[in-house]
Design a protein around this motif. Sequence first.
Motif, mmCIF file in Angstrom:
data_model
loop_
_atom_site.group_PDB
_atom_site.id
_atom_site.type_symbol
_atom_site.label_atom_id
_atom_site.label_comp_id
_atom_site.label_asym_id
_atom_site.label_seq_id
_atom_site.Cartn_x
_atom_site.Cartn_y
_atom_site.Cartn_z
ATOM 1 N N MET B 285 1.167 -1.071 0.118
ATOM 2 C CA MET B 285 0.114 -0.189 -0.337
ATOM 3 C C MET B 285 1.018 1.464 -0.215
ATOM 4 O O MET B 285 0.623 1.993 -0.309
ATOM 5 N N LEU B 286 1.688 1.041 1.180
ATOM 6 C CA LEU B 286 3.139 2.446 1.160
ATOM 7 C C LEU B 286 3.530 2.915 -0.654
ATOM 8 O O LEU B 286 3.633 4.003 -1.298
ATOM 9 N N LEU B 287 3.512 1.481 -1.092
ATOM 10 C CA LEU B 287 4.751 1.651 -3.069
ATOM 11 C C LEU B 287 3.505 2.378 -3.520
ATOM 12 O O LEU B 287 3.450 3.153 -4.143
ATOM 13 N N SER B 288 2.003 2.351 -3.035
ATOM 14 C CA SER B 288 0.833 2.796 -4.521
ATOM 15 C C SER B 288 0.815 3.775 -3.412
ATOM 16 O O SER B 288 0.396 4.736 -5.020
ATOM 17 N N VAL B 289 0.857 4.692 -2.906
ATOM 18 C CA VAL B 289 0.885 5.824 -2.040
ATOM 19 C C VAL B 289 1.825 6.724 -2.927
ATOM 20 O O VAL B 289 2.087 8.098 -3.233
ATOM 21 N N LEU B 290 2.639 5.732 -2.985
ATOM 22 C CA LEU B 290 4.154 6.944 -3.316
ATOM 23 C C LEU B 290 4.106 7.231 -4.643
ATOM 24 O O LEU B 290 4.625 7.810 -5.448
ATOM 25 N N ILE B 291 3.512 5.955 -5.150
ATOM 26 C CA ILE B 291 3.194 6.234 -7.353
ATOM 27 C C ILE B 291 2.286 6.726 -7.363
ATOM 28 O O ILE B 291 2.728 7.969 -8.024
ATOM 29 N N VAL B 292 1.240 7.720 -6.424
ATOM 30 C CA VAL B 292 0.815 8.916 -6.784
ATOM 31 C C VAL B 292 1.157 10.103 -6.403
ATOM 32 O O VAL B 292 1.166 10.966 -6.695
ATOM 33 N N LEU B 293 2.336 10.159 -4.602
ATOM 34 C CA LEU B 293 2.724 10.993 -4.391
ATOM 35 C C LEU B 293 3.923 11.248 -4.926
ATOM 36 O O LEU B 293 3.794 12.585 -5.220
ATOM 37 N N ILE B 294 4.751 10.976 -5.865
ATOM 38 C CA ILE B 294 6.202 11.038 -6.361
ATOM 39 C C ILE B 294 5.766 11.811 -7.952
ATOM 40 O O ILE B 294 5.911 12.835 -7.514
ATOM 41 N N GLU B 300 4.061 19.823 -8.845
ATOM 42 C CA GLU B 300 4.249 20.381 -8.074
ATOM 43 C C GLU B 300 5.323 21.550 -6.865
ATOM 44 O O GLU B 300 5.632 22.363 -7.439
ATOM 45 N N PHE B 301 6.352 20.859 -6.740
ATOM 46 C CA PHE B 301 7.567 21.785 -6.434
ATOM 47 C C PHE B 301 8.905 21.583 -7.689
ATOM 48 O O PHE B 301 9.385 22.371 -7.926
ATOM 49 N N GLY B 302 8.360 20.932 -8.742
ATOM 50 C CA GLY B 302 9.630 20.399 -9.878
ATOM 51 C C GLY B 302 9.251 21.867 -10.629
ATOM 52 O O GLY B 302 9.694 22.804 -11.241
ATOM 53 N N GLY B 303 8.397 21.635 -10.803
ATOM 54 C CA GLY B 303 7.245 22.937 -11.807
ATOM 55 C C GLY B 303 8.240 24.066 -11.906
ATOM 56 O O GLY B 303 8.012 24.758 -13.042
ATOM 57 N N LYS B 304 8.026 24.611 -10.221
ATOM 58 C CA LYS B 304 8.483 26.002 -9.782
ATOM 59 C C LYS B 304 9.619 26.630 -9.938
ATOM 60 O O LYS B 304 9.337 27.874 -10.197
ATOM 61 N N LYS B 305 10.211 25.719 -10.994
ATOM 62 C CA LYS B 305 11.791 26.222 -10.929
ATOM 63 C C LYS B 305 11.483 26.484 -11.913
ATOM 64 O O LYS B 305 12.662 27.636 -12.592
ATOM 65 N N ASN B 306 10.967 26.035 -13.325
ATOM 66 C CA ASN B 306 10.855 26.310 -14.544
ATOM 67 C C ASN B 306 10.239 27.431 -14.814
ATOM 68 O O ASN B 306 10.305 28.800 -15.082
ATOM 69 N N GLY B 307 8.834 27.645 -13.711
ATOM 70 C CA GLY B 307 8.227 28.480 -13.831
ATOM 71 C C GLY B 307 8.278 29.967 -12.862
ATOM 72 O O GLY B 307 8.925 31.126 -13.186
#
Lengths: 360, 307
Positions: B285-294, B300-307
Amino acid sequence: MTDQKFSVSVKNLDLRFGSLRVLKDLNLDIHEGEFLVLLGSSGCGKSTLLNCIAGLLDITDGQIFIKGKNVTWAEPSERGIGMVFQSYALYPQMTVEGNMSFGLKNARLPKAEIKERVDRAAEVLQIEPLMKRKPAALSGGQRQRVAIGRALVRDVDVFLFDEPLSNLDAKLRADLRVELKQLHQRIKNTMIYVTHDQVEAMTLADRIAIMKDGLIQQLATPEEIYNRPSNLYVADFIGSPAMNLFKGEIANNTFSLDGLSLSLDGYDFAAPFTGTAWLGIRPEHVAIGENAAAADVQMDVTAEVVDPLGSDTLVLAHVAGERFWLRISGQADTKQGDQIRIGFSARDVSLFDAATEARL
Amino acid sequence: MSSTDAGQLDTAMKRPPRLLKNLAAKFAAVPMVLIALVIFVGCTIWTIYHSFTRSRLLPAPEKWVGLENYERLWSESRWLISIENLAIYGFFSLILSLSIGFILAALLDRKIRFENTIRTIILYPFALSFVVTGLAWQWILNPQLGLQNVVRNWGWETFTFDPLNNAEIVIYGILIAGIWQGSGFVMVLLLAGMRGIDEDIWKASRVEGIPAWKTYIFIVMPMMRPVFVTAIVIIASGIIKVYDLVVAQTSGGPGIASEVPAKYVIEKMFFSQNLGLGFAASTMMLLSVLIVLIPWAYLEFGGKKNG
């Protein structure tokens, strides 16, 4: 049907929000190709009037005609108008090109036609290098240019501007103002422009409508409004610093107040008048030094505050117990405390009935 | 000369050590940092470690069995049904609560009367616990008490609607309750996002003659991306941990037809006394949560560097 020669006609327009009457039986005729500015302080109803003309607000009573067609109950998109907003209102997720073409695509115009119109507007506004960018990557001036472009591509007769330059800094505002004027000279469409900035109004307008409390106070050319304000409100509103005003008595064609006495022989009265009145004189119409010798009334005043602006200098003094601003040459070597000889003539002043505040 | 003067000045006024800056704030953050490290990271690692052991009721770290628990997990039909149910429930729950929430928000956004009242009514289910929701919907969907009985009493004698008693469609019965509870919250979230959109955008699109639905889809929705990301994360985390709704509505039945992974984990750990297997399931289940979270963290955070 209304007269065909008017581009936009507003007849007996009334707008109420509940019990609050925002626009009061307002009439306004705008000529073909005219640049009309709606000017007033905030809350006077100028933006509301523009939104009514655009069809974004449902009116309570009256009629609106655009190009002779009654559009009182037409949708905004059917009225043949383009509109530019203070906040630009660009679609942030679309490129400049997308912003300009989205409305046309939605109207199912042929692709070639869309491209032609967008290219033409981009050329007129000199935004061709920006076409692939998103609004977030543009400066304020560029954004507003794109917003104007979005209105241009609609190929309409009437453009509405809702304080388009108010979000820009002073220098950019002046630049874009000149560009707007050139744009109007080139495309010659009817434009209705809302602003609270009197410099924009004076420089851009063919005619200015000064509004207060949902009523048009005066509708005239900038020269007329500046030189012959129709009432005390307009006189006080236009001009910076404002007109110097004195309350006195008119008797035997002479204005008198506290030792100040001015023969009104040179004044162009609408009708002879006797009684209490306001006398107004603009700071720049006061004669200084030897020029004052020819004036109808002359006096010496003490400079209390000196504001050098470079091109000219503003001096605050007191005349007949009232604050009195005068504008002198920027090169004049005047210091605080200096005595200045001033004078003014009856032909330079404006007179208003103290009771009705209307021009005499 | 001037450069040496400046040098002397620098040494004279020592820069305070970085560690001592904002000392109060750092001190206040210590408990939270400890909780995060010990409970979240520490216990997660502990759980993952024990999922490779044959622990029964108590943790037995010495009985290392490698991947045995995982092999057993993936061969058990109960776990496979749980995963399948979660996939169905998750897919429809995400799509439906987002679209129902968006449509409700768009309808409320049209400056209607009694907006506050309607918004409150639609949000009310969110204030209920899952157990209450589950119980209420168990009654509504009960053939003898609920909807089916009502319609039959109206005269439609052959009407059949008993999802909770039908192993084929029982998960959809749970889905109805889940959406009923969750879409109001999505609506409120999206409505707040819509209210943040400049009034002039709407005016501009009206002047251009763009219909309202097109404005919503092509202009408003793209502008609301951050709100959508938030809503999706909240819905997704709710989906993965769905447990009490199932327990209250069906207890996993009929048979094992409405089992879900969270229920599987709880039961293995506390009822079957098979800690190792339970931990293996929760690691999945943790694995599936990580699949959602990553991907979310990336957006959310990777996009800001470009924008």
